[in-house]
Motif scaffolding. Structure first.
Motif, PDB file in Angstrom:
ATOM      1  N   MET A  81       0.844  -1.189   0.000  1.00 49.04           N
ATOM      2  CA  MET A  81       0.000   0.000   0.000  1.00 49.04           C
ATOM      3  C   MET A  81       0.883   1.244   0.000  1.00 49.04           C
ATOM      4  O   MET A  81       1.859   1.327   0.716  1.00 49.04           O
ATOM      5  CB  MET A  81      -0.885  -0.008   1.248  1.00 49.04           C
ATOM      6  CG  MET A  81      -1.670   1.272   1.425  1.00 49.04           C
ATOM      7  SD  MET A  81      -2.585   1.291   2.966  1.00 49.04           S
ATOM      8  CE  MET A  81      -3.527   2.767   2.669  1.00 49.04           C
ATOM      9  N   THR A  82       0.524   2.192  -0.820  1.00 53.52           N
ATOM     10  CA  THR A  82       1.198   3.479  -0.808  1.00 53.52           C
ATOM     11  C   THR A  82       0.271   4.503  -0.198  1.00 53.52           C
ATOM     12  O   THR A  82      -0.931   4.302  -0.125  1.00 53.52           O
ATOM     13  CB  THR A  82       1.592   3.913  -2.230  1.00 53.52           C
ATOM     14  OG1 THR A  82       0.400   4.037  -3.007  1.00 53.52           O
ATOM     15  CG2 THR A  82       2.537   2.920  -2.873  1.00 53.52           C
ATOM     16  N   GLY A  83       0.823   5.605   0.232  1.00 52.89           N
ATOM     17  CA  GLY A  83       0.011   6.657   0.826  1.00 52.89           C
ATOM     18  C   GLY A  83      -0.536   7.593  -0.231  1.00 52.89           C
ATOM     19  O   GLY A  83      -0.071   7.615  -1.370  1.00 52.89           O
ATOM     20  N   SER A  84      -1.543   8.363   0.168  1.00 56.38           N
ATOM     21  CA  SER A  84      -2.098   9.371  -0.730  1.00 56.38           C
ATOM     22  C   SER A  84      -2.716  10.492   0.097  1.00 56.38           C
ATOM     23  O   SER A  84      -3.113  10.296   1.245  1.00 56.38           O
ATOM     24  CB  SER A  84      -3.147   8.765  -1.660  1.00 56.38           C
ATOM     25  OG  SER A  84      -4.278   8.340  -0.919  1.00 56.38           O
ATOM     26  N   ILE A  85      -2.783  11.649  -0.516  1.00 55.37           N
ATOM     27  CA  ILE A  85      -3.363  12.823   0.127  1.00 55.37           C
ATOM     28  C   ILE A  85      -4.530  13.264  -0.733  1.00 55.37           C
ATOM     29  O   ILE A  85      -4.344  13.632  -1.899  1.00 55.37           O
ATOM     30  CB  ILE A  85      -2.345  13.975   0.233  1.00 55.37           C
ATOM     31  CG1 ILE A  85      -1.063  13.485   0.916  1.00 55.37           C
ATOM     32  CG2 ILE A  85      -2.953  15.159   0.969  1.00 55.37           C
ATOM     33  CD1 ILE A  85       0.109  14.436   0.764  1.00 55.37           C
ATOM     34  N   GLU A  86      -5.732  13.200  -0.179  1.00 55.67           N
ATOM     35  CA  GLU A  86      -6.892  13.635  -0.934  1.00 55.67           C
ATOM     36  C   GLU A  86      -6.941  15.158  -0.949  1.00 55.67           C
ATOM     37  O   GLU A  86      -6.268  15.825  -0.163  1.00 55.67           O
ATOM     38  CB  GLU A  86      -8.159  13.033  -0.331  1.00 55.67           C
ATOM     39  CG  GLU A  86      -8.188  11.527  -0.485  1.00 55.67           C
ATOM     40  CD  GLU A  86      -9.507  10.902  -0.091  1.00 55.67           C
ATOM     41  OE1 GLU A  86     -10.494  11.629   0.128  1.00 55.67           O
ATOM     42  OE2 GLU A  86      -9.544   9.660  -0.009  1.00 55.67           O
ATOM     43  N   GLN A  87      -7.746  15.699  -1.834  1.00 55.30           N
ATOM     44  CA  GLN A  87      -7.887  17.144  -1.956  1.00 55.30           C
ATOM     45  C   GLN A  87      -8.196  17.753  -0.597  1.00 55.30           C
ATOM     46  O   GLN A  87      -9.085  17.301   0.104  1.00 55.30           O
ATOM     47  CB  GLN A  87      -9.009  17.476  -2.942  1.00 55.30           C
ATOM     48  CG  GLN A  87      -9.223  18.955  -3.147  1.00 55.30           C
ATOM     49  CD  GLN A  87      -8.042  19.620  -3.840  1.00 55.30           C
ATOM     50  OE1 GLN A  87      -7.429  19.051  -4.727  1.00 55.30           O
ATOM     51  NE2 GLN A  87      -7.721  20.823  -3.420  1.00 55.30           N
ATOM     52  N   GLY A  88      -7.461  18.769  -0.231  1.00 55.07           N
ATOM     53  CA  GLY A  88      -7.694  19.448   1.032  1.00 55.07           C
ATOM     54  C   GLY A  88      -8.937  20.320   0.975  1.00 55.07           C
ATOM     55  O   GLY A  88      -9.411  20.688  -0.100  1.00 55.07           O
ATOM     56  N   THR A  89      -9.471  20.627   2.145  1.00 53.55           N
ATOM     57  CA  THR A  89     -10.603  21.541   2.238  1.00 53.55           C
ATOM     58  C   THR A  89     -10.165  22.777   2.993  1.00 53.55           C
ATOM     59  O   THR A  89      -9.288  22.714   3.857  1.00 53.55           O
ATOM     60  CB  THR A  89     -11.804  20.907   2.963  1.00 53.55           C
ATOM     61  OG1 THR A  89     -11.424  20.583   4.300  1.00 53.55           O
ATOM     62  CG2 THR A  89     -12.287  19.656   2.246  1.00 53.55           C
ATOM     63  N   SER A  90     -10.777  23.884   2.660  1.00 48.40           N
ATOM     64  CA  SER A  90     -10.459  25.136   3.327  1.00 48.40           C
ATOM     65  C   SER A  90     -11.756  25.911   3.518  1.00 48.40           C
ATOM     66  O   SER A  90     -12.516  26.092   2.566  1.00 48.40           O
ATOM     67  CB  SER A  90      -9.475  25.947   2.473  1.00 48.40           C
ATOM     68  OG  SER A  90      -9.206  27.185   3.092  1.00 48.40           O
TER      69      SER A  90
END
Length: 133
Positions: free
Chosen positions: A1-10
């Motif tokens: 498994m690799t990591g991932s960063i989903e779209q951030g919210t602001s």
């Protein structure tokens, strides 16, 4: 498994800004917790913790962000640091299958300062560290 960063919210409410991220990490919660809740772990990917008393109400000082208290603490699951001038930083871990975890991250602060690209770069360092890079 690799990591991932989903779209951030602001979000912005008056002078209060709230950044949020969902980060998938390539390690089980037990392997991620030290990176979020120990001085050594935080220094590797985020910032030095000059003081960290690992308990609810404990003192915390994150270099360049400020000093304050630990306002939520559930071992292996939730660490929340509320800093004078630095806002509230919350790390909430959940299981993601057998060998992974999900980090639900929130940073609530006032004024200018933290940015989505800045946190994304930090989370890329965290994923790299947890992946053995």
């Amino acid at each position: 498994m690799t990591g991932s960063i989903e779209q951030g919210t602001s979000q912005t409410h008056g002078n209060t800004h709230i950044l949020g991220f969902l980060v998938r990490l390539p390690r089980p919660m037990e392997g991620v917790w030290p990176a979020l809740a120990t001085p050594e772990g935080l220094q590797r990917w985020f910032t030095p913790a000059d003081e960290l008393e690992p308990r609810l109400g404990g003192a915390v000082t994150l270099r360049d962000l400020g000093s304050g208290r630990i306002t939520a603490w559930d071992v292996d699951r939730v660490a929340e640091y509320t800093l004078e001038g630095g806002g509230r930083i919350r790390f909430h871990l959940e299981r993601d299958g057998e060998n992974g975890s999900v980090l639900r991250f929130t940073h609530e602060f006032q004024g200018e300062g933290e940015t989505e690209p800045g946190w994304r770069a930090r989370f890329e360092r965290l994923i790299g560290q947890l992946s053995g890079g």
